[in-house]
Scaffold this motif. Structure first.
Motif, short mmCIF file in Angstrom:
data_model
loop_
_atom_site.label_atom_id
_atom_site.label_comp_id
_atom_site.label_asym_id
_atom_site.label_seq_id
_atom_site.Cartn_x
_atom_site.Cartn_y
_atom_site.Cartn_z
N ALA A 54 0.84 -1.21 0.00
CA ALA A 54 0.00 0.00 0.00
C ALA A 54 0.87 1.25 0.00
CB ALA A 54 -0.92 -0.01 1.22
N ILE A 55 2.08 1.15 -0.55
CA ILE A 55 3.03 2.25 -0.46
C ILE A 55 2.49 3.53 -1.10
CG2 ILE A 55 4.27 1.68 -2.60
CD1 ILE A 55 6.86 2.46 -1.19
N GLY A 56 1.63 3.41 -2.11
CA GLY A 56 1.14 4.59 -2.79
C GLY A 56 -0.07 5.25 -2.14
N GLN A 57 -0.68 4.58 -1.16
CA GLN A 57 -1.92 5.11 -0.60
C GLN A 57 -1.73 6.41 0.17
OE1 GLN A 57 -4.25 2.25 1.57
NE2 GLN A 57 -4.31 0.80 -0.11
N SER A 58 -0.76 6.45 1.05
CA SER A 58 -0.55 7.67 1.83
C SER A 58 -0.04 8.81 0.96
CB SER A 58 0.41 7.41 2.99
OG SER A 58 1.60 6.80 2.53
N LEU A 59 0.69 8.48 -0.11
CA LEU A 59 1.15 9.51 -1.04
C LEU A 59 -0.04 10.09 -1.79
CD1 LEU A 59 3.51 11.01 -2.33
CD2 LEU A 59 3.70 9.14 -3.99
N ALA A 60 -0.92 9.23 -2.27
CA ALA A 60 -2.10 9.70 -3.00
C ALA A 60 -3.00 10.54 -2.11
CB ALA A 60 -2.87 8.51 -3.56
N ALA A 61 -3.02 10.24 -0.81
CA ALA A 61 -3.86 10.98 0.13
C ALA A 61 -3.22 12.27 0.63
CB ALA A 61 -4.21 10.09 1.32
N GLY A 62 -2.00 12.54 0.18
CA GLY A 62 -1.32 13.77 0.58
C GLY A 62 -0.76 13.74 1.99
N ARG A 63 -0.54 12.52 2.55
CA ARG A 63 -0.05 12.41 3.91
C ARG A 63 1.46 12.26 4.00
NH1 ARG A 63 -4.33 8.67 4.16
NH2 ARG A 63 -2.86 6.96 4.42
N THR A 64 2.13 12.25 2.86
CA THR A 64 3.58 12.09 2.88
C THR A 64 4.16 12.71 1.62
OG1 THR A 64 5.36 10.49 3.23
CG2 THR A 64 3.57 9.82 1.76
N LEU A 65 5.48 12.60 1.46
CA LEU A 65 6.18 13.12 0.30
C LEU A 65 6.70 11.96 -0.54
CD1 LEU A 65 8.41 15.83 2.07
CD2 LEU A 65 6.07 16.09 1.20
N ALA A 66 6.77 12.17 -1.84
CA ALA A 66 7.29 11.11 -2.70
C ALA A 66 8.76 10.85 -2.42
CB ALA A 66 7.08 11.48 -4.16
N ARG A 67 9.49 11.91 -2.10
CA ARG A 67 10.93 11.78 -1.85
C ARG A 67 11.30 12.66 -0.67
NH1 ARG A 67 15.21 15.02 -3.57
NH2 ARG A 67 17.24 13.97 -3.83
N LYS A 68 11.81 12.04 0.39
CA LYS A 68 12.27 12.81 1.54
C LYS A 68 13.73 13.19 1.31
CE LYS A 68 8.60 10.54 3.32
NZ LYS A 68 7.84 9.48 2.65
N ARG A 69 14.01 14.46 1.29
CA ARG A 69 15.38 14.89 1.07
C ARG A 69 16.24 14.57 2.29
NH1 ARG A 69 12.77 19.62 -0.22
NH2 ARG A 69 13.93 20.76 1.38
N PRO A 70 17.50 14.20 2.07
CA PRO A 70 18.37 13.84 3.20
C PRO A 70 18.42 14.91 4.28
CG PRO A 70 19.39 13.19 1.15
CD PRO A 70 18.16 13.96 0.77
N GLU A 71 18.48 16.19 3.88
CA GLU A 71 18.56 17.25 4.88
C GLU A 71 17.26 17.38 5.67
OE1 GLU A 71 17.69 19.29 0.85
OE2 GLU A 71 18.89 17.60 1.62
N GLN A 72 16.12 17.06 5.04
CA GLN A 72 14.85 17.06 5.77
C GLN A 72 14.84 15.97 6.84
OE1 GLN A 72 12.20 16.51 2.39
NE2 GLN A 72 11.28 18.52 2.75
N LEU A 73 15.28 14.77 6.45
CA LEU A 73 15.32 13.66 7.39
C LEU A 73 16.23 13.96 8.57
CD1 LEU A 73 15.40 10.62 4.96
CD2 LEU A 73 13.61 11.15 6.61
N ALA A 74 17.36 14.56 8.29
CA ALA A 74 18.30 14.90 9.35
C ALA A 74 17.67 15.90 10.32
CB ALA A 74 19.58 15.47 8.75
N GLU A 75 16.96 16.87 9.80
CA GLU A 75 16.30 17.88 10.63
C GLU A 75 15.24 17.25 11.53
OE1 GLU A 75 13.40 21.80 9.98
OE2 GLU A 75 14.75 21.16 8.36
N VAL A 76 14.43 16.37 10.95
CA VAL A 76 13.36 15.71 11.73
C VAL A 76 13.95 14.75 12.75
CG1 VAL A 76 11.37 14.18 11.58
CG2 VAL A 76 11.68 15.98 9.88
N ALA A 77 14.97 14.00 12.37
CA ALA A 77 15.59 13.05 13.29
C ALA A 77 16.16 13.76 14.51
CB ALA A 77 16.68 12.25 12.57
N GLU A 78 16.83 14.88 14.29
CA GLU A 78 17.40 15.62 15.41
C GLU A 78 16.30 16.08 16.37
OE1 GLU A 78 18.39 18.78 17.94
OE2 GLU A 78 17.10 19.09 16.18
N ALA A 79 15.20 16.58 15.82
CA ALA A 79 14.10 17.05 16.66
C ALA A 79 13.43 15.90 17.40
CB ALA A 79 13.07 17.79 15.80
N ALA A 80 13.29 14.75 16.75
CA ALA A 80 12.65 13.60 17.38
C ALA A 80 13.48 13.08 18.55
CB ALA A 80 12.43 12.50 16.35
N VAL A 81 14.79 13.11 18.41
CA VAL A 81 15.66 12.70 19.51
C VAL A 81 15.58 13.71 20.65
CG1 VAL A 81 18.06 12.34 20.20
CG2 VAL A 81 17.23 11.38 18.04
#
Length: 361
Positions: A136-163
């Protein structure tokens, strides 16, 4: 009913959500544990199906105690155990500089695990001749709940905040398959490198076996601590029927990749998903687990849960008895070989919320 049996039954039979506790949002569609909700039973946090047809018929439900504000798990009207639900993480309230909510980039799984699908597309997904029928990988993308491609710098920013804000302890990065060469390992390497430059967080990367095992070394050098390569099913006929495109990568090649990966990441730092209930016999699953454990690969056995909107939406999940029998035998094999989910540095097996297997180790 003992704790192991209870967790096994909840994951096979699901949970009715009436009443639905405040703040206990579940997750519909997408990659990862879809149509599930994180539920804490005692000291164990588990992902339980709540949006499936089976869950609507489950004997398990919730019972609110107005006097104590405690929610109880009930079966056929009788209270069994108190339950609660992980609170929404603080990092969900944040957005990137371009206005993207953090929760579209990565999600909290269980209570201390950050997870993301770095590429929310797959070369097989839109082709009925090659697509995995459970996906069901395409379902959340079609629903606008995620991004097709998470940029590395975005992931790093979110990971730091989550920690920093929520005490996240490890990160799981999976991906749709973008090509038939590195099969996502290159982009996972880019993402891992960016995260590790920002925060010291253990990472598991998950992808199909790349065409060249040099990518295993590159993943490790980029900062990946453990690796997941998921078989899902083991019998060739089942694989061909359920995942015709993925089945073109033979099981024999997976075992070559597992052996190579253990040399790179170490004993117990490589894992694979096995989805019990897709059609593999108990004997086939146990034989595969024997071989995997002997290699030092953790066989993360989970009950298959049909996801709404997929070709297998009407496929019955395995019985709790089938799962309980599997878990007992596999748990003994894991104990005998000293392979423990808690020893993994990161990943789904370390989290353990989608399976009762860790309670049998």
């Amino acid at each position: 009913m003992n704790h192991q049996r209870l967790i096994t039954e909840l994951q096979s039979q699901g949970l009715q959500l009436s009443p639905d506790p405040v703040g206990a949002a579940g997750r519909k569609g997408g990659a990862g544990p879809s149509d599930h909700k994180a539920v804490r039973v005692g000291q164990t946090t588990v992902m339980v199906p709540v949006f499936t047809e089976g869950a609507a018929r489950s004997p398990y439900g919730l019972q609110a105690n107005d006097q104590t504000s405690q929610t109880w798990l009930e079966r056929d009207g009788s209270a069994i155990a108190p339950v609660d639900f992980p609170a929404q993480p603080q990092f969900y309230q944040l957005t990137t500089a371009d206005g993207t909510p953090y929760w579209k980039i990565a999600l909290l799984h269980s209570h201390n695990v950050l997870a993301t699908t770095v590429l929310q597309t797959c070369i097989r997904y839109d082709n009925r001749q090659t697509a995995c029928q459970f996906c069901a990988i395409g379902q959340s993308l079609a629903a606008g709940r995620t991004l097709a491609r998470k940029r590395p710098e975005q992931l790093a920013e979110v990971a730091e905040a989550a920690v920093r804000l929520d005490g996240v302890e490890h990160l799981i990065m999976t991906t749709g398959t973008p090509n038939l060469t590195d099969r996502g390992a290159a982009y996972l390497s880019d993402c891992a490198r960016a995260v590790k430059a920002r925060v010291n967080l253990p990472i598991q990367a998950q992808c199909e076996p790349p065409n060249d095992f040099v990518w295993l070394e590159r993943l490790r050098t980029a900062g990946v601590d453990s690796l997941g390569m998921h078989l899902e099913a083991v019998e060739p006929a089942v694989r061909q029927r359920i995942m015709p495109g993925k089945a073109k990568v033979p099981v024999s090649y997976y075992y070559e990749a597992f052996a190579a990966a253990v040399k790179v990441f170490g004993w117990g730092q490589v894992s694979t998903y096995l989805l019990a209930g897709l059609g593999d016999s108990k004997a086939s699953l146990l034989t595969a687990c024997d071989r995997l454990i002997d290699l030092g690969v953790y066989p993360f056995v989970v009950p298959f849960v049909p996801v709404s909107g997929t070709p297998l939406a009407q496929h019955a999940p395995p019985s709790s008895d089938f799962m309980f029998d599997l878990y007992q035998v596999i748990g003994e094999k894991l104990r005998r070989r000293g392979l423990r989910s808690s020893d993994m540095k990161a990943g789904c097996a370390k989290c353990g919320a989608c399976s009762a297997l860790s309670t049998f180790e």
